[in-house]
Design a protein around this motif. Structure first.
Motif, PDB file in Angstrom:
ATOM      1  N   ALA A   1     -18.234  22.896  31.688  1.00  0.00           N
ATOM      2  CA  ALA A   1     -17.189  22.675  30.950  1.00  0.00           C
ATOM      3  C   ALA A   1     -17.445  23.144  29.446  1.00  0.00           C
ATOM      4  O   ALA A   1     -16.538  22.854  28.352  1.00  0.00           O
ATOM      5  CB  ALA A   1     -16.526  21.243  30.901  1.00  0.00           C
ATOM      6  N   GLU A   2     -18.755  23.712  28.931  1.00  0.00           N
ATOM      7  CA  GLU A   2     -18.914  24.076  27.593  1.00  0.00           C
ATOM      8  C   GLU A   2     -17.779  24.967  27.131  1.00  0.00           C
ATOM      9  O   GLU A   2     -17.257  25.619  27.601  1.00  0.00           O
ATOM     10  CB  GLU A   2     -20.329  24.670  27.607  1.00  0.00           C
ATOM     11  N   LYS A   3     -17.771  24.633  25.690  1.00  0.00           N
ATOM     12  CA  LYS A   3     -17.014  25.613  24.930  1.00  0.00           C
ATOM     13  C   LYS A   3     -17.738  25.910  23.618  1.00  0.00           C
ATOM     14  O   LYS A   3     -18.560  25.255  23.117  1.00  0.00           O
ATOM     15  CB  LYS A   3     -15.550  25.401  24.653  1.00  0.00           C
ATOM     16  N   TRP A   4     -17.330  27.122  23.010  1.00  0.00           N
ATOM     17  CA  TRP A   4     -18.053  27.643  21.753  1.00  0.00           C
ATOM     18  C   TRP A   4     -16.958  27.808  20.513  1.00  0.00           C
ATOM     19  O   TRP A   4     -15.846  28.415  20.976  1.00  0.00           O
ATOM     20  CB  TRP A   4     -18.809  28.689  21.869  1.00  0.00           C
ATOM     21  N   PRO A   5     -17.480  27.837  19.426  1.00  0.00           N
ATOM     22  CA  PRO A   5     -16.525  28.435  18.210  1.00  0.00           C
ATOM     23  C   PRO A   5     -16.892  29.736  18.468  1.00  0.00           C
ATOM     24  O   PRO A   5     -18.063  30.370  17.958  1.00  0.00           O
ATOM     25  CB  PRO A   5     -17.078  27.677  16.961  1.00  0.00           C
ATOM     26  N   VAL A   6     -16.103  30.677  18.832  1.00  0.00           N
ATOM     27  CA  VAL A   6     -16.426  32.196  19.077  1.00  0.00           C
ATOM     28  C   VAL A   6     -15.818  33.040  18.055  1.00  0.00           C
ATOM     29  O   VAL A   6     -14.594  32.983  18.101  1.00  0.00           O
ATOM     30  CB  VAL A   6     -15.802  32.645  20.606  1.00  0.00           C
ATOM     31  N   PRO A   7     -16.807  33.212  17.012  1.00  0.00           N
ATOM     32  CA  PRO A   7     -16.207  34.668  15.914  1.00  0.00           C
ATOM     33  C   PRO A   7     -15.991  35.796  16.567  1.00  0.00           C
ATOM     34  O   PRO A   7     -16.865  36.325  17.052  1.00  0.00           O
ATOM     35  CB  PRO A   7     -17.259  34.484  14.888  1.00  0.00           C
ATOM     36  N   MET A   8     -14.806  36.235  16.586  1.00  0.00           N
ATOM     37  CA  MET A   8     -14.378  37.439  17.230  1.00  0.00           C
ATOM     38  C   MET A   8     -13.777  38.372  16.356  1.00  0.00           C
ATOM     39  O   MET A   8     -13.209  38.132  15.326  1.00  0.00           O
ATOM     40  CB  MET A   8     -13.371  37.078  18.624  1.00  0.00           C
ATOM     41  N   VAL A   9     -14.225  39.511  16.630  1.00  0.00           N
ATOM     42  CA  VAL A   9     -13.383  40.852  15.897  1.00  0.00           C
ATOM     43  C   VAL A   9     -12.635  41.539  16.814  1.00  0.00           C
ATOM     44  O   VAL A   9     -13.248  42.247  17.938  1.00  0.00           O
ATOM     45  CB  VAL A   9     -14.416  41.613  15.026  1.00  0.00           C
ATOM     46  N   LEU A  10     -11.298  41.865  16.875  1.00  0.00           N
ATOM     47  CA  LEU A  10     -10.474  42.421  17.735  1.00  0.00           C
ATOM     48  C   LEU A  10     -10.304  43.858  16.970  1.00  0.00           C
ATOM     49  O   LEU A  10     -10.025  43.864  15.864  1.00  0.00           O
ATOM     50  CB  LEU A  10      -9.323  41.787  17.991  1.00  0.00           C
ATOM     51  N   ARG A  11     -10.427  44.686  17.798  1.00  0.00           N
ATOM     52  CA  ARG A  11     -10.026  46.242  17.465  1.00  0.00           C
ATOM     53  C   ARG A  11      -9.269  46.736  18.522  1.00  0.00           C
ATOM     54  O   ARG A  11      -9.418  46.714  19.543  1.00  0.00           O
ATOM     55  CB  ARG A  11     -11.342  46.956  17.221  1.00  0.00           C
ATOM     56  N   TYR A  12      -8.312  47.376  17.705  1.00  0.00           N
ATOM     57  CA  TYR A  12      -7.231  48.053  18.670  1.00  0.00           C
ATOM     58  C   TYR A  12      -6.387  49.024  17.937  1.00  0.00           C
ATOM     59  O   TYR A  12      -6.784  49.361  16.696  1.00  0.00           O
ATOM     60  CB  TYR A  12      -6.065  46.848  19.057  1.00  0.00           C
ATOM     61  N   GLN A  13      -5.597  49.716  18.650  1.00  0.00           N
ATOM     62  CA  GLN A  13      -4.842  50.974  18.158  1.00  0.00           C
ATOM     63  C   GLN A  13      -3.491  50.605  18.738  1.00  0.00           C
ATOM     64  O   GLN A  13      -3.221  50.476  19.702  1.00  0.00           O
ATOM     65  CB  GLN A  13      -5.274  52.051  18.870  1.00  0.00           C
ATOM     66  N   ASP A  14      -2.610  50.622  17.664  1.00  0.00           N
ATOM     67  CA  ASP A  14      -1.029  50.639  17.843  1.00  0.00           C
ATOM     68  C   ASP A  14      -0.318  51.721  16.989  1.00  0.00           C
ATOM     69  O   ASP A  14      -1.230  52.839  16.623  1.00  0.00           O
ATOM     70  CB  ASP A  14      -0.431  49.174  17.481  1.00  0.00           C
TER      71      ASP A  14
END
Length: 850
Positions: free
Chosen positions: A475-488
């Motif tokens: 059941a663990e969770k983390w504060p996950v620093p994410m960088v999303l990269r995408y093209q629109d």
């Protein structure tokens, strides 16, 4: 009632602390022994009837305690094996305050690669984690920092190196007495001596600090590159920390037999020769990058570890994770064309693999004694720790992160610190809640699998702990620093998200249809990503838009999902088929690594031949187009791509055409023709030719091993001996393990090579079981080598092998590798299950490719 020292988890009392050691050692290399005398300035915070020092295999002679007019000798001197201590008992209480302790002793050189030992013609020391006690009766815990004033008596005619510069030399008959400048305060594990027929480069100054690189005389021509790296990176490190280098000099020494890669002793850094010495004209770029990274790692330790030191071994990661991260950062600044962060990602992969096991451990975990400290030198401490620091830096920003590091260095100069001290300094500088982020990642084992799906401009993100074993959840969770990269429709964009909860929805900025989305931009996050089918298809159709690191992560994450039962191996192979035109060498290496596992562990017989033929069809045209001969104007990127393709087509696919190309080139190279093989092709070509080689070639390599001065070349020939697949030659190679041909430092690598041999591994595995004690004895008891021997058993393949490994390690446990034993058994069990689950699916996929 048992004395506290009878517990192997005994820790020194803080009532007696050393301030300064003044010691003289007399070394007799011929007799492999030494004698010592020292005066230790100590401070007693309370009266006591005992002084407890660490000592292993030392015969303590006369001891005198002096305080003012008081002079006392101990009534008992009692060695305690369990805690590796010697207890000095006195009839009367010793008074509070400052005093001196005079000790005389003698001891033997160690047979293994720790304490003081003989490495060929060189006497060397290796004290981390807790082996200073094999040479000095001392307070051998990192929190007990003191100054060290050392003198050494050695036979004349030898170079003598210590932590400080030489301040006096005196001749005494056949002996030479060398006195070193007193050091800054140091933990005992950072004290070092090297004695032998060594030569050094001329001293060159960096901000007044003399830098020299040393080797055996016959290898002196290989010291220039390591010297140049130190000269280039030392000023950059001083600039980053905002503090001058503290230890008066930098000596770097190549040691002919050495357990680790290198050791950051203050002012006297010792290296395995292959991690320091090379000829840049003939060394593959991978070897040059590795030397630069190791040199920078050890120099970074002069601040992070030596200047500010952990209190206890549970914070070893404070030293190693930081030096790991810093080495890549500084070398990348110096040589941006080397793309060091892609190498960092390759190193990080081993930590992701290990951290997906139930038997993993947190970056900061409980360490109860010196033996457990030795098991902490692994991919979690180094690579995961470095990756988490990189992730935190990315979250805080480069400038606030550096200011926090500088603050930490100033606050804890010459002293010891714990992880909270680092978080407080970073938080103060960045004005961010660093502790929340750091505590979760450093104190909790494992990492998250982030699931990402795109619907219009809305991204749904969820997280759960990732296990490589199918069906396991927690059941663990983390504060996950994410960088999303995408093209629109508005172009390629980036968006930062801190995923704190189990699930979140994020609205992407921009407009127009989202063409593709990468949920770990630049692959800087320590997590894996599971994309929904449509999002994965978008990435697969737009591979060229992704950065190399993102393409590597895409392959690596899909492979991890196959292992954990969340994706099919057929889908992975379909994805791999899209990489036929890949031009980036690092991405090709990731591709080849995944396919090599399938070829080596999931298929046999006809299916193995089919897979090799498919790989040759996929990547052979690129190699044919590029050719084997480098041009004078060719970039490093092209050379590295060719090398990756040769590894794929010649090594993995076993192409007869590649072998026919390699054979005459290797023959010419062995005759001394430097242009026969471009340096980056050497490892793959020699291994390929050896695999199909005859007795004459075996003898050629065997004859070259002992006299080859270049350590990377020597290792190449040595490991080639394990690759010959002619049955009589596999037996000869196995015999070599028990000979002087294989140095202690190379034993674990040689065992792994023998286990990797397709025709010889069954016989070798049977022999290992019969001669297990002999195999273990060849490590000399070196903890890192013992762990690697145990880990090598993970290369076995079948359920019968797994059961045999369980029996072997139960009947003959390796106490220094308990953690590695658990991890190896878990990993091998998963590999066996994967073979049984995916083997038929690979077979069916290959039939469809015909």
């Amino acid at each position: 009632m048992a004395h506290p020292t009878e517990d192997k988890n005994f820790r020194l009392p803080t009532t007696v602390r050393p301030q300064r050691y003044a010691a003289t050692l007399t070394l007799d290399p011929g007799a492999k022994s030494f004698t010592g005398q020292q005066t230790v300035d100590v401070e007693l915070s309370a009266p006591t009837r005992e002084i407890i020092l660490h000592a292993i295999a030392l015969q303590v002679g006369e001891v005198i305690f002096r305080s003012g007019a008081t002079q006392l000798k101990p009534s008992s001197i009692r060695p305690v094996e369990a805690s590796e201590t010697v207890v000095l008992g006195f009839d009367a209480p010793l008074p509070q305050g400052r005093a001196t302790l005079e000790v005389a002793w003698k001891g033997p050189f160690t047979d293994g690669l720790r304490g003081m030992y003989l490495a060929g013609k060189v006497v060397a020391t290796q004290f981390e984690a807790a082996d200073a006690r094999r040479v000095f009766p001392c307070f051998d815990e990192p929190a007990f920092k003191a100054k060290w004033a050392l003198s050494v008596r050695v036979p004349q005619g030898l170079a003598v190196l210590g932590n400080g510069p030489v301040v006096k030399e005196e001749q005494d008959g056949a002996w030479n007495k060398v006195t070193f400048q007193e050091t800054e305060v140091l933990s005992s594990y950072l004290v070092a001596l090297v004695v032998g027929p060594l030569v050094g480069t001329p001293a060159q100054l960096v901000g007044g600090v003399p830098v020299r690189t040393w080797s055996l005389q016959e290898k002196g021509h290989l010291t220039r590159f390591g010297q140049d790296v130190a000269l280039a990176v030392l000023p950059r490190l001083q600039d980053y920390f905002g503090l001058p280098y503290a230890f008066t000099k930098v000596d770097q020494v190549g040691i002919p037999d050495f357990e680790a890669g290198a050791m950051e002793n203050a002012g006297l850094i010792t290296y395995r020769e292959v991690a320091l010495l090379l000829d840049p004209a003939t060394a593959p770029l991978s070897v040059q990058k590795r030397v630069a990274e190791v040199v920078t790692h050890e120099l970074a330790h002069q601040w992070f570890g030596n200047w500010v030191t952990m209190v206890w071994w549970d914070d070893l990661w404070l030293n190693e994770a930081f030096a790991t991260w810093m080495a890549f950062k500084i070398v990348d600044q110096w040589r941006p064309e080397w793309r060091m962060w892609l190498d960092f990602d390759a190193h990080r992969a081993s930590a992701l693999y290990l951290d997906a096991l139930k038997s993993t451990h947190p970056i900061h975990g409980e360490v109860r004694n010196a033996s457990e400290a030795g098991e902490s030198f692994d991919a979690i401490t180094y690579e995961k720790g470095g990756a988490v620091l990189r992730m935190i830096e990315g979250f805080l920003g480069e400038a606030p992160f550096r200011e926090g590091i500088r603050l930490y260095m100033r606050k804890h100069a010459r002293a010891n610190a714990v992880k909270e001290d680092l978080w407080n300094a970073l938080g103060e500088a960045a004005r961010q809640p660093v502790e929340e982020l750091a505590t979760a990642w450093v104190g909790q084992s494992g990492f998250p699998l982030v699931t990402a799906s795109v619907n219009g401009h809305e991204v749904t993100l969820s997280q759960q702990r990732f296990y490589s074993e199918p069906g396991v959840e927690s059941a663990e969770k983390w504060p996950v620093p994410m960088v999303l990269r995408y093209q629109d429709g508005s172009g390629v964009r980036e968006q930062r998200v801190l995923l704190r909860d189990k699930q979140a929805k994020v609205t992407l900025e921009g407009s127009g249809a989202v063409k593709w989305l990468c949920a770990n931009a630049g692959s800087t996050g320590f997590y894996r990503v599971n994309y929904d089918k449509a999002t994965l298809a978008g990435l697969a159709a737009n591979l060229g838009a992704l950065e190399p690191a993102e393409r590597i992560s895409l392959l690596a994450d899909q492979w991890a999902l196959v292992r954990s039962g969340r994706a099919s191996v057929a889908d992975l192979l379909d994805l791999a088929a899209r990489f036929g035109d890949e031009e980036d060498d690092s991405v090709l290496d990731e591709l080849v690594g995944r396919l090599a596992y399938v070829e080596g562990r999931l298929v046999d017989g006809e299916d193995q031949a089919r897979l090799r033929a498919w790989v040759e069809r996929l990547l052979g045209p690129s190699l044919k187009k590029l050719g084997w001969q480098a041009t004078s104007s060719e970039s490093d990127a092209v050379k590295l791509r060719r090398a990756a393709l040769v590894r794929a087509v010649g090594g993995l696919a076993r192409s007869p055409d590649a072998l026919a190309e390699a054979r005459p080139r290797v023959a010419r190279m062995l005759k001394g023709e430097r242009d026969a093989l471009e340096p980056n092709l050497l490892d793959a070509s020699v291994a390929m030719v050896a695999r199909a080689g005859d007795a004459a070639l075996f003898d050629t390599f065997l004859q070259k091993v002992p006299g080859e001065p270049d350590p990377a070349t020597q290792r190449r020939y040595l490991m080639a001996l394990t690759a010959f697949e002619e049955p009589s030659l596999t037996t000869r190679a196995q015999d070599l393990l028990f000979s002087e041909t294989v140095k202690t430092q190379d034993v674990a690598g040689f065992v792994s090579g023998l286990l990797a041999n397709r025709t010889g591994h069954d016989a070798w595995w049977a022999r290992m079981r019969k001669q297990w004690k002999d195999v273990i004895a060849r490590t000399g008891g070196a903890p890192m080598l013992l762990r690697r021997i145990v880990e090598a058993l993970g290369m076995l393949r079948t359920r019968a092998d797994l059961e045999a490994v369980k029996v072997l390690l139960k009947d003959h446990p390796v106490s220094e590798a308990q953690q590695a034993t658990a991890q190896t058994l878990e990993r091998l069990a998963q590999d066996v299950e994967l073979l049984e689950r995916c083997g038929p699916e690979v077979s069916a996929w290959l039939e469809r490719q015909a």
